[in-house]
Scaffold this motif. Structure first.
Motif, PDB file in Angstrom:
ATOM      1  N   LEU A  57       0.885  -1.230   0.040  1.00  0.00           N
ATOM      2  CA  LEU A  57       0.034   0.003  -0.004  1.00  0.00           C
ATOM      3  C   LEU A  57       0.772   1.167   0.038  1.00  0.00           C
ATOM      4  O   LEU A  57       0.403   2.167  -0.740  1.00  0.00           O
ATOM      5  CB  LEU A  57      -0.970   0.019   1.230  1.00  0.00           C
ATOM      6  N   ASP A  58       1.842   1.413   0.862  1.00  0.00           N
ATOM      7  CA  ASP A  58       2.753   2.502   0.995  1.00  0.00           C
ATOM      8  C   ASP A  58       3.262   2.713  -0.458  1.00  0.00           C
ATOM      9  O   ASP A  58       3.860   4.027  -0.864  1.00  0.00           O
ATOM     10  CB  ASP A  58       3.816   2.323   1.964  1.00  0.00           C
ATOM     11  N   ASP A  59       3.668   1.899  -1.412  1.00  0.00           N
ATOM     12  CA  ASP A  59       4.152   2.233  -2.479  1.00  0.00           C
ATOM     13  C   ASP A  59       3.419   2.142  -3.850  1.00  0.00           C
ATOM     14  O   ASP A  59       3.863   2.361  -5.059  1.00  0.00           O
ATOM     15  CB  ASP A  59       5.400   1.069  -2.749  1.00  0.00           C
ATOM     16  N   PHE A  60       2.007   2.051  -3.525  1.00  0.00           N
ATOM     17  CA  PHE A  60       1.151   1.714  -4.688  1.00  0.00           C
ATOM     18  C   PHE A  60       0.832   3.143  -5.505  1.00  0.00           C
ATOM     19  O   PHE A  60       0.206   3.839  -4.673  1.00  0.00           O
ATOM     20  CB  PHE A  60      -0.096   1.186  -4.108  1.00  0.00           C
ATOM     21  N   THR A  61       0.876   3.095  -6.570  1.00  0.00           N
ATOM     22  CA  THR A  61       0.727   4.332  -7.323  1.00  0.00           C
ATOM     23  C   THR A  61       0.179   3.915  -8.867  1.00  0.00           C
ATOM     24  O   THR A  61       0.294   2.795  -9.056  1.00  0.00           O
ATOM     25  CB  THR A  61       2.202   5.139  -7.431  1.00  0.00           C
ATOM     26  N   GLY A  62       0.042   5.136  -9.567  1.00  0.00           N
ATOM     27  CA  GLY A  62      -0.306   4.688 -11.154  1.00  0.00           C
ATOM     28  C   GLY A  62       0.816   4.108 -11.690  1.00  0.00           C
ATOM     29  O   GLY A  62       2.102   4.582 -11.341  1.00  0.00           O
ATOM     30  N   GLY A  63       0.433   3.356 -12.508  1.00  0.00           N
ATOM     31  CA  GLY A  63       1.387   2.589 -13.374  1.00  0.00           C
ATOM     32  C   GLY A  63       1.726   1.217 -12.816  1.00  0.00           C
ATOM     33  O   GLY A  63       2.410   0.322 -13.529  1.00  0.00           O
ATOM     34  N   ASP A  64       1.302   0.796 -11.613  1.00  0.00           N
ATOM     35  CA  ASP A  64       1.673  -0.470 -11.044  1.00  0.00           C
ATOM     36  C   ASP A  64       0.559  -1.347 -11.583  1.00  0.00           C
ATOM     37  O   ASP A  64      -0.597  -0.985 -11.962  1.00  0.00           O
ATOM     38  CB  ASP A  64       1.511  -0.388  -9.596  1.00  0.00           C
ATOM     39  N   SER A 112      -4.751   5.396 -11.696  1.00  0.00           N
ATOM     40  CA  SER A 112      -4.611   6.447 -10.558  1.00  0.00           C
ATOM     41  C   SER A 112      -5.160   5.634  -9.350  1.00  0.00           C
ATOM     42  O   SER A 112      -5.476   4.639  -9.345  1.00  0.00           O
ATOM     43  CB  SER A 112      -5.327   7.555 -10.869  1.00  0.00           C
ATOM     44  N   VAL A 113      -4.633   6.200  -8.227  1.00  0.00           N
ATOM     45  CA  VAL A 113      -4.836   5.516  -6.855  1.00  0.00           C
ATOM     46  C   VAL A 113      -5.375   6.423  -6.012  1.00  0.00           C
ATOM     47  O   VAL A 113      -4.935   7.647  -5.776  1.00  0.00           O
ATOM     48  CB  VAL A 113      -3.599   5.002  -6.315  1.00  0.00           C
ATOM     49  N   GLU A 114      -6.732   6.123  -5.132  1.00  0.00           N
ATOM     50  CA  GLU A 114      -7.165   7.099  -4.056  1.00  0.00           C
ATOM     51  C   GLU A 114      -7.299   6.040  -2.809  1.00  0.00           C
ATOM     52  O   GLU A 114      -7.467   4.979  -2.858  1.00  0.00           O
ATOM     53  CB  GLU A 114      -8.462   7.281  -4.678  1.00  0.00           C
ATOM     54  N   GLY A 115      -7.129   6.670  -1.777  1.00  0.00           N
ATOM     55  CA  GLY A 115      -7.294   6.146  -0.279  1.00  0.00           C
ATOM     56  C   GLY A 115      -6.331   5.310   0.175  1.00  0.00           C
ATOM     57  O   GLY A 115      -6.420   4.168   0.496  1.00  0.00           O
ATOM     58  N   THR A 116      -5.160   5.740   0.007  1.00  0.00           N
ATOM     59  CA  THR A 116      -3.862   5.273   0.734  1.00  0.00           C
ATOM     60  C   THR A 116      -3.554   5.650   2.139  1.00  0.00           C
ATOM     61  O   THR A 116      -2.640   5.382   2.697  1.00  0.00           O
ATOM     62  CB  THR A 116      -2.590   5.564  -0.147  1.00  0.00           C
ATOM     63  N   ARG A 117      -4.332   6.325   2.706  1.00  0.00           N
ATOM     64  CA  ARG A 117      -4.408   6.846   4.226  1.00  0.00           C
ATOM     65  C   ARG A 117      -5.122   6.032   4.946  1.00  0.00           C
ATOM     66  O   ARG A 117      -5.876   5.088   4.649  1.00  0.00           O
ATOM     67  CB  ARG A 117      -5.007   8.224   4.354  1.00  0.00           C
ATOM     68  N   GLY A 119      -7.455   4.108   7.341  1.00  0.00           N
ATOM     69  CA  GLY A 119      -8.976   3.948   7.587  1.00  0.00           C
ATOM     70  C   GLY A 119      -9.690   4.245   6.454  1.00  0.00           C
ATOM     71  O   GLY A 119     -11.028   4.270   6.558  1.00  0.00           O
ATOM     72  N   GLU A 120      -8.956   4.168   5.289  1.00  0.00           N
ATOM     73  CA  GLU A 120      -9.842   4.606   4.092  1.00  0.00           C
ATOM     74  C   GLU A 120      -9.802   3.412   3.146  1.00  0.00           C
ATOM     75  O   GLU A 120      -8.685   2.744   2.960  1.00  0.00           O
ATOM     76  CB  GLU A 120      -9.295   5.749   3.102  1.00  0.00           C
ATOM     77  N   PRO A 121     -10.866   3.038   2.433  1.00  0.00           N
ATOM     78  CA  PRO A 121     -10.873   2.057   1.324  1.00  0.00           C
ATOM     79  C   PRO A 121      -9.914   2.635   0.335  1.00  0.00           C
ATOM     80  O   PRO A 121      -9.835   3.806  -0.253  1.00  0.00           O
ATOM     81  CB  PRO A 121     -12.326   1.806   0.896  1.00  0.00           C
ATOM     82  N   THR A 122      -9.063   1.707  -0.445  1.00  0.00           N
ATOM     83  CA  THR A 122      -8.253   2.023  -1.442  1.00  0.00           C
ATOM     84  C   THR A 122      -8.903   1.749  -2.812  1.00  0.00           C
ATOM     85  O   THR A 122      -9.290   0.363  -2.984  1.00  0.00           O
ATOM     86  CB  THR A 122      -7.021   1.260  -1.288  1.00  0.00           C
ATOM     87  N   PHE A 123      -8.978   2.845  -3.544  1.00  0.00           N
ATOM     88  CA  PHE A 123      -9.732   2.758  -4.843  1.00  0.00           C
ATOM     89  C   PHE A 123      -8.625   2.936  -6.028  1.00  0.00           C
ATOM     90  O   PHE A 123      -7.589   3.472  -5.624  1.00  0.00           O
ATOM     91  CB  PHE A 123     -10.612   3.831  -5.035  1.00  0.00           C
ATOM     92  N   ALA A 124      -8.666   2.030  -7.142  1.00  0.00           N
ATOM     93  CA  ALA A 124      -7.769   2.329  -8.199  1.00  0.00           C
ATOM     94  C   ALA A 124      -8.645   2.472  -9.476  1.00  0.00           C
ATOM     95  O   ALA A 124      -9.535   1.876  -9.654  1.00  0.00           O
ATOM     96  CB  ALA A 124      -7.001   1.238  -8.369  1.00  0.00           C
ATOM     97  N   GLU A 125      -8.127   3.606 -10.174  1.00  0.00           N
ATOM     98  CA  GLU A 125      -8.844   3.546 -11.503  1.00  0.00           C
ATOM     99  C   GLU A 125      -7.865   2.774 -12.473  1.00  0.00           C
ATOM    100  O   GLU A 125      -6.713   3.059 -12.476  1.00  0.00           O
ATOM    101  CB  GLU A 125      -8.860   4.904 -12.022  1.00  0.00           C
ATOM    102  N   VAL A 126      -8.009   1.703 -13.122  1.00  0.00           N
ATOM    103  CA  VAL A 126      -7.467   0.783 -13.772  1.00  0.00           C
ATOM    104  C   VAL A 126      -7.711   0.837 -15.432  1.00  0.00           C
ATOM    105  O   VAL A 126      -8.823   1.226 -16.157  1.00  0.00           O
ATOM    106  CB  VAL A 126      -7.462  -0.424 -13.366  1.00  0.00           C
ATOM    107  N   LEU A 127      -6.499   0.673 -16.047  1.00  0.00           N
ATOM    108  CA  LEU A 127      -6.614   0.490 -17.512  1.00  0.00           C
ATOM    109  C   LEU A 127      -6.837  -1.070 -17.749  1.00  0.00           C
ATOM    110  O   LEU A 127      -5.887  -1.902 -17.094  1.00  0.00           O
ATOM    111  CB  LEU A 127      -5.427   0.926 -18.206  1.00  0.00           C
ATOM    112  N   ARG A 128      -7.716  -1.430 -18.488  1.00  0.00           N
ATOM    113  CA  ARG A 128      -8.065  -2.682 -18.697  1.00  0.00           C
ATOM    114  C   ARG A 128      -8.087  -3.151 -20.302  1.00  0.00           C
ATOM    115  O   ARG A 128      -8.954  -2.400 -20.947  1.00  0.00           O
ATOM    116  CB  ARG A 128      -9.386  -3.256 -17.995  1.00  0.00           C
TER     117      ARG A 128
END
Length: 135
Positions: A57-64, A112-117, A119-128
């Motif tokens: 989670l600490d390293d999760f960013t766009g492009g992963d 893109s990635v949201e919710g990496t703090r 107590g928050e759910p982690t969402f990602a916009e993904v290219l599929r």
């Protein structure tokens, strides 16, 4: 081949061997105990799609990279552990875990990635990737 985007929950820190096993196509049940993944699973229902990635989670960013899976079933439960050593020591602990059965759908890349703090759910916009076949 064209790409389409999808916003979904992301589960992070999933073992690469688990991802490889899921890619074989058979549904598999995972037991998760990490707090950040449990928080993310509170907004998931059977039928939803999710991104699973081996990136922490600490390293999760766009492009992963990761894989898209569909949720077949989900159970979140609490386990109580009691340790007792007579006559003076008594300790009680609780552990929350989730069992989730998923089926592989496709590979994906996080745009893109949201919710990496905390107590928050982690969402990602993904290219599929979308595959078109002539026929």
């Amino acid at each position: 081949m064209m790409n389409c985007t999808l916003k979904c929950i992301a589960l992070t820190g999933i073992g690469p061997h688990v991802i490889e096993e899921l890619k074989k196509g058979k549904p598999r049940t995972l037991e998760l105990q990490s707090a950040h993944n449990l928080i993310s699973l509170t907004v998931v229902s059977p039928g939803d799609v999710m991104l699973l990635t081996p990136v922490d989670l600490d390293d999760f960013t766009g492009g992963d990279r990761g894989i898209i899976v569909q949720v077949i079933s989900l159970t979140i439960n609490m386990k109580r552990l009691v340790e007792y050593a007579a006559p003076y020591h008594y300790e009680e602990r609780e552990r929350m875990s989730a069992r989730i059965q998923v089926r592989y759908m496709d590979g994906a890349i996080a745009k893109s990635v949201e919710g990496t703090r905390w107590g928050e759910p982690t969402f990602a916009e993904v290219l599929r990737p979308s595959h078109y076949r002539a026929g």
